[in-house]
Enzyme design. Structure first.
Site, short mmCIF file in Angstrom:
data_model
loop_
_atom_site.label_atom_id
_atom_site.label_comp_id
_atom_site.label_asym_id
_atom_site.label_seq_id
_atom_site.Cartn_x
_atom_site.Cartn_y
_atom_site.Cartn_z
N LYS A 36 0.84 -1.21 0.00
CA LYS A 36 0.00 0.00 0.00
C LYS A 36 0.87 1.25 0.00
CE LYS A 36 -2.04 1.80 4.17
NZ LYS A 36 -1.39 3.07 4.28
N ASN A 37 1.93 1.23 0.83
CA ASN A 37 2.70 2.46 1.01
C ASN A 37 3.73 2.72 -0.10
OD1 ASN A 37 1.11 2.90 3.18
ND2 ASN A 37 2.63 2.39 4.73
N CYS A 50 -5.02 7.67 9.23
CA CYS A 50 -5.34 7.06 10.52
C CYS A 50 -5.09 8.03 11.67
CB CYS A 50 -4.46 5.83 10.72
SG CYS A 50 -5.03 4.43 9.76
N1 EPU Z 1 5.70 14.27 10.92
C1 EPU Z 1 5.73 15.60 11.28
N2 EPU Z 1 5.51 16.53 10.30
C2 EPU Z 1 5.28 16.18 9.00
C3 EPU Z 1 5.27 14.82 8.64
C4 EPU Z 1 5.49 13.87 9.64
O1 EPU Z 1 5.92 15.93 12.44
O2 EPU Z 1 5.09 17.07 8.16
C5 EPU Z 1 5.92 13.25 11.98
C6 EPU Z 1 4.69 12.35 12.13
O3 EPU Z 1 3.72 12.95 12.95
C7 EPU Z 1 5.30 11.10 12.72
C8 EPU Z 1 6.68 11.05 12.07
O4 EPU Z 1 6.95 12.36 11.58
O5 EPU Z 1 5.45 11.25 14.12
C9 EPU Z 1 6.82 10.08 10.95
O6 EPU Z 1 5.81 10.29 9.97
P1 EPU Z 1 6.05 9.95 8.45
O7 EPU Z 1 6.01 11.22 7.66
O8 EPU Z 1 7.24 9.07 8.31
O9 EPU Z 1 4.75 9.12 8.11
P2 EPU Z 1 3.81 9.20 6.84
O10 EPU Z 1 4.62 9.39 5.60
O11 EPU Z 1 2.68 10.12 7.09
C10 EPU Z 1 3.95 6.67 6.23
C11 EPU Z 1 2.97 5.55 6.12
C12 EPU Z 1 2.51 5.13 7.50
C13 EPU Z 1 3.73 4.71 8.30
C14 EPU Z 1 4.76 5.85 8.35
C15 EPU Z 1 6.04 5.45 9.05
C16 EPU Z 1 1.90 5.95 4.00
C17 EPU Z 1 0.68 6.34 3.27
N3 EPU Z 1 1.83 5.97 5.33
O12 EPU Z 1 3.23 7.73 6.84
O13 EPU Z 1 1.67 4.02 7.32
O14 EPU Z 1 3.32 4.37 9.61
O15 EPU Z 1 5.07 6.25 7.01
O16 EPU Z 1 6.63 4.36 8.41
O17 EPU Z 1 2.93 5.61 3.42
C18 EPU Z 1 -0.16 2.64 7.67
O18 EPU Z 1 0.17 2.06 6.63
O19 EPU Z 1 -1.06 2.21 8.45
C19 EPU Z 1 0.52 3.87 8.05
C20 EPU Z 1 0.07 4.68 9.01
#
Ligand code: EPU
Length: 440
Positions: free
Chosen positions: A23-24, A121
């Site tokens: 998915k990711n 989520c």
């Molecule tokens: N964060 C910030 N500011 C931002 C972006 C992120 O503070 O602008 C923080 C977040 O709040 C978090 C941390 O940085 O504490 C890491 O977030 P990250 O940006 O890595 O997560 P994401 O890209 O929003 C993706 C996956 C998540 C997965 C995370 C970590 C997708 C669509 N989602 O999220 O997947 O948990 O990376 O590996 O790729 C899931 O599949 O259920 C899911 C939540």
């Protein structure tokens, strides 16, 4: 489709299932198609709601989509990309965070991008400050409007030197999707290096991008003026695979996961083995099974790759309720990803959550009011309960707990699981689970 699910626990999961594309990665590779001058074809696309959402978002931006759901093939033709109406973006994006990644590609293609309020989520605040900072570094102008955020690039997008305060997956993808066609060189330090990001880099390279990934979390991108379409087979979903592996353990079962890959799951496999889980790794997939003897407790800390993924944490916690002794889980990626343990406690688990950083190192959430460490005492007998899915991974964990519990559990809001676990009902049936849907 109803969203109430009943599971009669206590049956071993036994058999074989297949995992398709992650998915990711799939959702990001679909966004990358926007950057091409010709059509792209992505294979091993899972039948999950997030793919449907991204397809709709691409369609309202003029991308012609052809999808064969059963074959897992999606063809995207971006030759007629156009502006979308805010109301349409809002209507289609409501439950996903993907729209933020449309910014770079849309700025290149149309000179503007609109981001509505983002979903995803509820596992923490999930801000988008890194994304907006990244876009500003490339020269974008970010304007907050009443409908959301309006972004333009009056002088075009230029390569930049960017350092991420935290190796965020999304912010790294934002840089990649923007830098590939920005003018000049971009150097990103403290980047996320998840296997799904490496696979996105492979997709972009097929399109004509020039990207190099150093071992010190630095990614260098030389912007190019044109990109073509791509043909790609998505990397298999290692979160889905690990989730079913935990289900095998909790139900004392044995599940062969066709196409699960060893290398991207290496950290999970080490943890699974340390708690006593059995596995057979083959070229075609991995069989996970309960060894027949008591599982062992462990101290584990979630982290960015190559650490133990945060998305593996929730299924693992259910497995740890079956391990003898005290396990410690320190969640360092999201500040609020342990709320799901309340329902497990209602089912008989003994899990206490703490604000302190327990286990390994201190993290960003230490000494703040976030319950981000858990102590799990086991083994405990799980009993059926009436529970409501809190988020995608937490929801699947409830399903695992219900499968391992005595009696019939009711799980509400089960359709949230369709966002990221393809055909999970069919897979449950194939593995011999007993469940039915409906309010009765
Ligand atoms: N964060 C910030 N500011 C931002 C972006 C992120 O503070 O602008 C923080 C977040 O709040 C978090 C941390 O940085 O504490 C890491 O977030 P990250 O940006 O890595 O997560 P994401 O890209 O929003 C993706 C996956 C998540 C997965 C995370 C970590 C997708 C669509 N989602 O999220 O997947 O948990 O990376 O590996 O790729 C899931 O599949 O259920 C899911 C939540």
């Amino acid at each position: 489709m109803t969203s109430t699910f009943h599971v009669r626990g206590g049956r071993r999961l036994d058999g074989e299932i297949t995992v398709r594309g992650a998915k990711n990665l799939v959702s990001k590779a679909m966004v990358a198609a926007l950057l091409g001058e010709g059509p792209s074809t992505l294979r091993s696309v899972p039948d999950i709601r997030d793919v449907q959402i991204v397809s709709e978002l691409l369609s309202i931006h003029g991308v012609k989509i052809e999808r064969d759901v059963d074959a897992g093939v999606i063809r995207m033709d971006p030759s007629a990309v156009e502006r979308a109406h805010v109301a349409d973006i809002d209507a289609h994006a409501g439950s996903s965070r993907i729209p933020i990644l449309f910014c770079g590609p849309l700025l290149h293609r149309l000179g503007e991008a609109i981001i509505p309020d983002l979903g995803g989520c509820r596992i923490g605040d999930r801000p988008i400050n890194y994304h907006l900072d990244v876009l500003r570094s490339f020269g974008a102008v970010v304007d907050k409007r009443e409908f959301g955020i309006y972004i333009t690039a009056p002088s075009g997008l230029r390569g930049a030197k960017i350092h991420l305060e935290y190796p965020s997956v999304g912010a790294t993808e934002q840089v990649l999707l923007t830098a590939v066609r920005a003018k000049g060189i971009t150097e990103l330090s403290n980047a996320a290096v998840e296997p799904e990001i490496e696979d996105l880099i492979a997709v972009l390279q097929k399109m004509g991008a020039i990207i190099s990934l150093q071992t010190d979390r630095t990614i260098t991108i030389e912007g190019v003026p044109h990109l073509s379409g791509y043909e790609h087979v998505a990397i298999p979903d290692r979160i889905e695979a690990a989730s079913w592996a935990c289900a095998a353990l909790v139900t004392q079962g044995s599940v062969f996961i066709r196409d699960a890959q060893q290398k991207p799951m290496s950290t999970f496999l080490n943890t699974f083995r340390k708690i006593g889980g059995g596995m057979e790794i083959t070229d075609d997939g991995i069989r996970f099974f309960h060894p027949g003897t008591e599982l062992r407790s462990i101290a584990v800390e979630t982290d960015v790759h190559p650490g133990f993924m945060t998305d593996w944490q929730q299924p693992l916690v259910v497995a740890l309720t079956q391990a003898g002794g005290i396990s410690i889980v320190h969640e360092t990626v999201y500040e609020n990803r342990l709320g799901f343990t309340d329902a497990l406690n209602e089912m008989g688990a003994q899990i206490q959550v703490y604000r302190e950083c327990l286990g390994g190192s201190s993290c960003r959430f230490g000494r703040r009011n976030f319950n981000h460490s858990a102590v799990v005492s086991g083994p405990t007998t799980l009993r059926a309960a009436d529970i409501t899915v809190p988020d995608l991974r937490g929801g699947f964990s409830y399903l695992i707990a219900a499968l391992g519990a005595e009696g019939v559990s009711t799980i509400r809001g089960i359709d949230l699981i369709d966002r990221g676990y393809e055909l999970f009902r069919e897979k449950l049936t194939a593995l011999g689970a007993e469940y039915w849907e409906g309010d009765a």
